[in-house]
Scaffold this active site. Structure first.
Site, PDB file in Angstrom:
ATOM      1  N   ASP A 126       1.079  -1.013   0.245  1.00 24.07           N
ATOM      2  CA  ASP A 126      -0.378   0.335   0.279  1.00 24.07           C
ATOM      3  C   ASP A 126       0.757   1.024   0.100  1.00 24.07           C
ATOM      4  OD1 ASP A 126      -1.951   1.685   0.308  1.00 24.07           O
ATOM      5  OD2 ASP A 126      -3.010   0.428   1.875  1.00 24.07           O
ATOM      6  N   ASP A 158      -3.519   2.840  -6.246  1.00 21.43           N
ATOM      7  CA  ASP A 158      -1.751   2.046  -4.868  1.00 21.43           C
ATOM      8  C   ASP A 158      -1.945   1.255  -4.137  1.00 21.43           C
ATOM      9  OD1 ASP A 158      -4.487   3.514  -3.956  1.00 21.43           O
ATOM     10  OD2 ASP A 158      -3.021   3.899  -2.325  1.00 21.43           O
ATOM     11  N   GLU A 159      -2.649  -0.071  -4.638  1.00 20.25           N
ATOM     12  CA  GLU A 159      -2.716  -0.892  -3.305  1.00 20.25           C
ATOM     13  C   GLU A 159      -2.523  -2.267  -4.568  1.00 20.25           C
ATOM     14  OE1 GLU A 159      -5.227  -2.689   0.542  1.00 20.25           O
ATOM     15  OE2 GLU A 159      -5.901  -0.743  -1.113  1.00 20.25           O
TER      16      GLU A 159
END
Length: 472
Positions: A11, A105-106
């Site tokens: 993350d 973003d993960e």
């Protein structure tokens, strides 16, 4: 659950705000908030410097301004975020071919699917170092034998850390956590559990599955008890099937003019189709979302005869759906989406209908008999005055006179920079680029200065300086 911590959850730390700090030297180490800036705007991401003041995602921007008035409030730059995300996902792909992206973003990564040099911890540390070198950004990583535990571990690792859940330590991690930590426990479920005296994950396990089923129902109760016990055998899935694609906007003031509503629907339909085509998909069902002045939210949908990615089809369908809803009291939010996704498209259905109507007109002109006319397709319905509203909105300021904080600009003399603020006919620009090591100079111009133009974001890269632990 696996016997080794080979499921990795990554993350990026405060991603949108971190990208802004990395690309704007004057904001490094400063509080930054990214999101909608109008009266109804919502925070998308806040840097850690802003979070210490209580600012968090999904908070009203107006509230965030009261908590942290000295932060930089910026509009999102999604094209840059996607470009940085592509770099990060590419680095994940070098670690393992089995990646399950959850957002820009993960992602989950199955380390067992890749050929690794070193153990899971070494791989994770090397990955974090590679991301920092390539983008200047930090990432938090969790390693565990299941997706649930890896996700919790990465949260524990924030910011810029690594937590490994070794076999046999699962209960020590899970037991003290609040029930809201588990997937599927929202405010309503948490309140239901609180009334039963269940506040932590350990108390869920102690209550037992029969009690959870009694409180929450068979499916929810059983799955929640299994998660609390650390039982999670879900695999990392590389191709998560997207069920729909949609876009929406919340407006600073309620829209009461139907021509403006029509214009916004057209604009949203175009954006939706761009995302649809970008994903290489088509869709069969068009959906519109309308939130009215009193916060009542309506959705309307229409299923087409075949999948399409034609903007005219989506636009015309969305128009019809909105025109069937009473919006005279005002509209605060509009959305357009497409579901029933497929990997192929059909010809423009409206073009087909238009061709049928044209053929009918030609036949009628050739002197159809009454019997022949009865056998022909029905003529299209007459266009009402309501449908004939103009597609253009009321007059807006010229594009060049609207400058939003955070936007990229270029000046013919000063070079590249970004908008710090604007008002009373002037715009203030800070001239700096991502590779700068010190804050750039500030200049103010008239909003109609012909030398000042909008620009595309400059990419981040290895030259971006290290911003430190809490810089995003």
């Amino acid at each position: 659950m696996r016997s080794a911590p080979t499921i990795l959850h990554l993350d990026m730390d405060a991603f949108f705000a971190a990208v802004e700090q990395a690309s704007k030297p004057s904001l490094r180490g400063k509080p930054v908030v990214v999101g909608g800036l109008g009266p109804r705007g919502v925070v998308a991401t806040a840097s850690y410097e802003a979070r210490v003041h209580g600012v968090h995602s999904a908070m009203a921007t107006a509230h965030a301004r009261r908590l942290c008035p000295n932060a930089a409030y910026l509009v999102p730059r999604f094209s840059l975020y996607r470009a940085v995300s592509d770099i990060v996902m590419g680095l994940l792909g070098a670690v393992s071919p089995l990646i399950e992206p959850l957002s820009l973003d993960e992602a989950f990564v199955d380390l067992e699917a890749g050929e690794q040099t070193g153990g899971p911890r070494e791989v994770a540390e090397r990955l974090r170092a590679d991301i920092r070198a390539a983008t200047g950004l930090t990432a938090s990583v969790g390693l565990a034998g299941s997706k649930l535990l890896a996700k919790i571990a990465s949260e524990q690792a924030k910011p810029d850390g690594l937590v490994v859940v070794e076999p046999g330590t699962e209960r020590a991690l899970l037991d003290p956590l609040p029930v809201r930590t588990l997937w599927g426990v929202g405010p309503a479920t948490a309140e239901h559990l609180r009334r039963a005296g269940i506040l932590t994950v350990a108390e869920i396990v102690q209550a037992g599955e029969p009690e959870l089923v009694r409180l929450l129902g068979k499916a929810h109760g059983s799955s929640l008890h299994a998660m609390a016990a650390g039982l999670d055998n879900r695999p990392v899935v590389a191709d998560r099937d997207v069920k729909s694609i949609s876009v929406e906007d919340t407006f600073d003031t309620d829209l009461t003019d139907r021509a403006r509503v029509r214009y916004e629907i057209d604009r949203l339909a175009e954006r939706c189709v761009q995302r649809l085509r970008g994903a290489g998909r088509s869709g069969r069902t068009v959906v519109v979302k309308i939130r009215r002045y009193d916060f009542s939210t309506l959705t309307r949908s229409e299923t087409l005869r075949a999948p399409t990615d034609d903007p005219a089809v989506v636009r015309e369908t969305a128009r019809r759906l909105v025109e069937a809803v009473d919006t005279t009291g005002g509209v605060r939010l509009l959305g357009v989406g497409v579901s029933g996704l497929a990997d192929f498209t059909q010809e423009d259905l409206f073009a087909q209908a238009a061709q049928a109507a044209e053929d009918q007109a030609l036949e009628a002109g050739a002197g159809d008999t009454a019997e022949g006319a009865a056998a022909s397709p029905e003529p299209p319905p007459a266009v009402s005055a309501e449908q004939d509203l103009p597609a253009a909105p009321p007059p807006e300021p010229a594009p060049g006179s609207r400058w939003l904080p955070g936007q990229d600009v270029e000046h013919g003399v000063e070079g590249r920079g970004w908008v710090q603020g604007s008002g009373v006919g002037r715009v203030t620009v800070r001239f700096e680029v991502p590779s700068d090591t010190a804050p750039g100079r500030v200049r103010t111009f008239g909003v109609e200065d012909p030398a000042l133009t909008h620009a595309e974001p400059l990419p981040l890269g290895p030259s971006v300086p290290d911003r430190g632990l809490l810089a995003g």
